[in-house]
Design a protein around this motif. Structure first.
Motif, PDB file in Angstrom:
ATOM      1  N   ARG A  27       0.829  -1.209   0.000  1.00 22.04           N
ATOM      2  CA  ARG A  27       0.000   0.000   0.000  1.00 22.04           C
ATOM      3  C   ARG A  27       0.864   1.260   0.000  1.00 22.04           C
ATOM      4  O   ARG A  27       0.569   2.228  -0.697  1.00 22.04           O
ATOM      5  CB  ARG A  27      -0.923   0.009   1.221  1.00 22.04           C
ATOM      6  CG  ARG A  27      -1.932   1.166   1.205  1.00 22.04           C
ATOM      7  CD  ARG A  27      -2.625   1.310   2.547  1.00 22.04           C
ATOM      8  NE  ARG A  27      -1.683   1.680   3.602  1.00 22.04           N
ATOM      9  CZ  ARG A  27      -1.208   2.923   3.785  1.00 22.04           C
ATOM     10  NH1 ARG A  27      -1.564   3.902   2.973  1.00 22.04           N
ATOM     11  NH2 ARG A  27      -0.373   3.166   4.770  1.00 22.04           N
ATOM     12  N   ASP A 110      -8.866   8.834  -3.391  1.00 20.34           N
ATOM     13  CA  ASP A 110      -8.810   7.388  -3.161  1.00 20.34           C
ATOM     14  C   ASP A 110      -7.523   6.791  -3.718  1.00 20.34           C
ATOM     15  O   ASP A 110      -6.896   5.927  -3.085  1.00 20.34           O
ATOM     16  CB  ASP A 110     -10.016   6.702  -3.795  1.00 20.34           C
ATOM     17  CG  ASP A 110     -11.326   7.055  -3.095  1.00 20.34           C
ATOM     18  OD1 ASP A 110     -11.270   7.614  -1.982  1.00 20.34           O
ATOM     19  OD2 ASP A 110     -12.397   6.790  -3.678  1.00 20.34           O
ATOM     20  N   LEU A 111      -7.124   7.227  -4.899  1.00 22.90           N
ATOM     21  CA  LEU A 111      -5.890   6.710  -5.491  1.00 22.90           C
ATOM     22  C   LEU A 111      -4.688   7.117  -4.654  1.00 22.90           C
ATOM     23  O   LEU A 111      -3.779   6.311  -4.405  1.00 22.90           O
ATOM     24  CB  LEU A 111      -5.742   7.206  -6.924  1.00 22.90           C
ATOM     25  CG  LEU A 111      -6.767   6.688  -7.940  1.00 22.90           C
ATOM     26  CD1 LEU A 111      -6.522   7.322  -9.308  1.00 22.90           C
ATOM     27  CD2 LEU A 111      -6.719   5.170  -8.043  1.00 22.90           C
ATOM     28  N   ASP A 114      -4.127   5.149  -1.638  1.00 22.94           N
ATOM     29  CA  ASP A 114      -3.664   3.798  -1.979  1.00 22.94           C
ATOM     30  C   ASP A 114      -2.213   3.801  -2.455  1.00 22.94           C
ATOM     31  O   ASP A 114      -1.705   2.776  -2.905  1.00 22.94           O
ATOM     32  CB  ASP A 114      -4.574   3.212  -3.064  1.00 22.94           C
ATOM     33  CG  ASP A 114      -4.333   1.737  -3.307  1.00 22.94           C
ATOM     34  OD1 ASP A 114      -4.176   0.988  -2.326  1.00 22.94           O
ATOM     35  OD2 ASP A 114      -4.281   1.332  -4.491  1.00 22.94           O
ATOM     36  N   HIS A 158      -0.343  12.919   1.241  1.00 22.99           N
ATOM     37  CA  HIS A 158      -0.173  12.042   0.083  1.00 22.99           C
ATOM     38  C   HIS A 158       0.140  12.881  -1.153  1.00 22.99           C
ATOM     39  O   HIS A 158      -0.433  13.952  -1.342  1.00 22.99           O
ATOM     40  CB  HIS A 158      -1.436  11.219  -0.175  1.00 22.99           C
ATOM     41  CG  HIS A 158      -1.869  10.386   0.970  1.00 22.99           C
ATOM     42  ND1 HIS A 158      -1.083   9.391   1.512  1.00 22.99           N
ATOM     43  CD2 HIS A 158      -3.020  10.412   1.700  1.00 22.99           C
ATOM     44  CE1 HIS A 158      -1.731   8.825   2.516  1.00 22.99           C
ATOM     45  NE2 HIS A 158      -2.904   9.422   2.656  1.00 22.99           N
ATOM     46  N   THR A 315      -5.939  -1.042 -12.827  1.00 26.76           N
ATOM     47  CA  THR A 315      -7.170  -1.420 -12.135  1.00 26.76           C
ATOM     48  C   THR A 315      -8.381  -1.567 -13.052  1.00 26.76           C
ATOM     49  O   THR A 315      -9.299  -2.314 -12.741  1.00 26.76           O
ATOM     50  CB  THR A 315      -7.519  -0.349 -11.087  1.00 26.76           C
ATOM     51  OG1 THR A 315      -7.539   0.932 -11.718  1.00 26.76           O
ATOM     52  CG2 THR A 315      -6.493  -0.347  -9.957  1.00 26.76           C
ATOM     53  N   ARG A 318     -12.355   0.106 -10.660  1.00 28.27           N
ATOM     54  CA  ARG A 318     -12.154  -0.265  -9.260  1.00 28.27           C
ATOM     55  C   ARG A 318     -13.439  -0.677  -8.564  1.00 28.27           C
ATOM     56  O   ARG A 318     -13.444  -1.577  -7.724  1.00 28.27           O
ATOM     57  CB  ARG A 318     -11.488   0.905  -8.510  1.00 28.27           C
ATOM     58  CG  ARG A 318     -10.023   1.093  -8.868  1.00 28.27           C
ATOM     59  CD  ARG A 318      -9.440   2.385  -8.307  1.00 28.27           C
ATOM     60  NE  ARG A 318      -9.932   3.546  -9.037  1.00 28.27           N
ATOM     61  CZ  ARG A 318     -10.629   4.528  -8.505  1.00 28.27           C
ATOM     62  NH1 ARG A 318     -10.929   4.507  -7.210  1.00 28.27           N
ATOM     63  NH2 ARG A 318     -11.047   5.553  -9.240  1.00 28.27           N
ATOM     64  N   THR A 323     -11.511  -3.594  -6.595  1.00 32.84           N
ATOM     65  CA  THR A 323     -10.054  -3.678  -6.551  1.00 32.84           C
ATOM     66  C   THR A 323      -9.431  -2.314  -6.320  1.00 32.84           C
ATOM     67  O   THR A 323     -10.109  -1.283  -6.230  1.00 32.84           O
ATOM     68  CB  THR A 323      -9.514  -4.307  -7.848  1.00 32.84           C
ATOM     69  OG1 THR A 323      -8.146  -4.664  -7.671  1.00 32.84           O
ATOM     70  CG2 THR A 323      -9.644  -3.363  -9.040  1.00 32.84           C
ATOM     71  N   SER A 324      -8.121  -2.327  -6.236  1.00 36.59           N
ATOM     72  CA  SER A 324      -7.296  -1.128  -6.104  1.00 36.59           C
ATOM     73  C   SER A 324      -5.926  -1.495  -6.639  1.00 36.59           C
ATOM     74  O   SER A 324      -5.647  -2.666  -6.918  1.00 36.59           O
ATOM     75  CB  SER A 324      -7.187  -0.700  -4.636  1.00 36.59           C
ATOM     76  OG  SER A 324      -6.488  -1.691  -3.886  1.00 36.59           O
ATOM     77  N   SER A 326      -3.209  -1.496  -4.941  1.00 32.80           N
ATOM     78  CA  SER A 326      -2.596  -2.354  -3.923  1.00 32.80           C
ATOM     79  C   SER A 326      -3.124  -3.777  -4.019  1.00 32.80           C
ATOM     80  O   SER A 326      -2.364  -4.742  -3.914  1.00 32.80           O
ATOM     81  CB  SER A 326      -2.853  -1.784  -2.522  1.00 32.80           C
ATOM     82  OG  SER A 326      -2.145  -0.577  -2.332  1.00 32.80           O
TER      83      SER A 326
END
Length: 383
Positions: A27, A110-111, A114, A158, A315, A318, A323-324, A326
């Motif tokens: 991650r 969200d990305l 991750d 991030h 992906t 997603r 999924t992701s 990671s």
């Protein structure tokens, strides 16, 4: 088809069994995503909340948790009709400026959470006009959302940069218009062009005017090819249309033969793809759902990595695939015993293949990706 022999090439030496990454390291590892659909990655709760504002009343579920399960079950059903229906629900709640800004911002957030440091996210502007928006207003709303999401992610510690790919639907007749739109917003959030939709019956050659226009403008484009249809789709995308990358491209495996003794024979097309370093936007979980592979162990990515094709990990959708980035890498780590070295190899491949200028790609590799993996590898020294 003529072919030539090639010996199996082993993967780069791993650092050792200790460097098999943990889920937390996967991650945290810097990742690069080239193939992700904006309308395939919404949060279920967001879909429920946006439905009233978009006048959309056809959701199969109004509880976010059950709705998320419905999307994954529909995608896993094996029914193309049910799979395509999922996108009618997501696009149905993406018809206002405010909705598009929110969806794009949450996508970037969200990305980033991750571990994705660079992403190219694609969407079809022509699918978001039912609420009265123009094509330009759609693009500007999505761009605004991506910038907002980048700022929010940065405030949370991030780092991410998101570029948009404008997609034309291959069954429609607006590809030149969308290509011109992509060129108009070039360098202001849009980094390239794509065509998507059913491959069978809708070859990329139907859109040659769009591709010729982009080539004249020295612009970048990728083409969905070699997923639902085989080698002819890949050949046309490369040789007739001049694609810079292949969206999926997983069916290139049909032009590779592996003998019982492990020897490998590459057909002329597969050899061309490898020799020319054509990037393959591979999406393992999505490929399982569409039947391009029967399991992660049987997915061509293992062989393509050993043969040093320009393979990347992505992906696709997603939400539908649950999924992701990671999660995709965790599947590969478990299946192929990949190490941090392997993850870095895929990530550098993807960054090399991005549609931003060379010096910016190089800076991402040298200043973000390599230091990030070096830090993770160094953790083993203190165990």
């Amino acid at each position: 088809m003529q072919s030539h022999d090639s010996t199996t090439t082993s993967s780069a030496p791993a650092e050792g069994p200790r460097t098999k990454p943990t889920p937390e390291q996967v991650r945290r590892a810097p990742k690069v995503l080239l193939h992700d659909h904006l309308d395939g990655g919404l949060r279920p709760a967001t879909i429920v909340e946006l439905a009233p504002a978009n006048g959309y009343q056809a959701l199969p579920e109004t509880d976010p948790e059950r709705l998320g399960e419905w999307f994954r079950e529909a995608a896993d059903s094996g029914s193309l009709e049910r799979y395509l229906e999922t996108f009618s629900h997501t696009c149905g709640v993406m018809q206002t400026r405010e909705s598009l800004v929110r969806v794009a911002a949450e996508c970037a957030e969200d990305l980033a959470a991750d571990g994705v440091v660079y992403a190219e996210v694609r969407y079809a502007p022509e699918q978001h006009l039912n609420g009265g928006l123009t094509l330009e207003e759609v693009v500007e709303a999505v761009n605004e959302g991506f910038r907002e999401g980048e700022r929010t992610a940065r405030a949370r510690g991030h780092r991410i940069r998101v570029g948009a790919l404008l997609t034309a639907m291959r069954h429609a007749a607006r590809s030149l218009e969308i290509a011109e739109l992509a060129n108009r917003y070039r360098d202001v959030g849009v980094v390239g062009f794509d065509i998507a939709g059913a491959e069978a019956g809708f070859p990329p050659t139907r859109h040659l005017d769009a591709f010729e226009y982009l080539k004249r403008e020295n612009n970048h484009f990728t083409i969905h090819a070699g997923e639902g249809f085989g080698l002819p789709s890949i050949w046309q995308a490369l040789q007739w249309c001049g694609a810079d990358r292949l969206g999926h491209g997983v069916r290139i495996i049909d032009d590779i033969k592996v003998a019982e003794d492990g020897g490998v024979t590459l057909g002329r097309l597969a050899a061309y793809v490898r020799d020319k370093r054509v990037p393959l936007e591979l999406c393992p979980t999505s490929n399982l759902q569409t039947g391009a592979a029967s399991s992660y162990a049987d997915h061509p990515i293992g062989l393509l990595r050993r043969l040093h094709f320009r393979a990347t990990v992505n992906t696709d959708n997603r939400l539908m695939s649950g999924t992701s980035m990671s999660a995709e890498f965790e599947h590969l780590v478990r299946t192929f015993h990949y190490t941090l070295d392997d993850m870095q190899w895929f990530t550098v491949n993807a960054m090399k293949s991005a549609f931003i200028p060379f010096d910016e790609r190089l800076a991402m590799i040298n200043d973000v990706i390599k230091p990030g993996y070096a830090e993770l590898k160094a953790e083993w020294l203190f165990r």
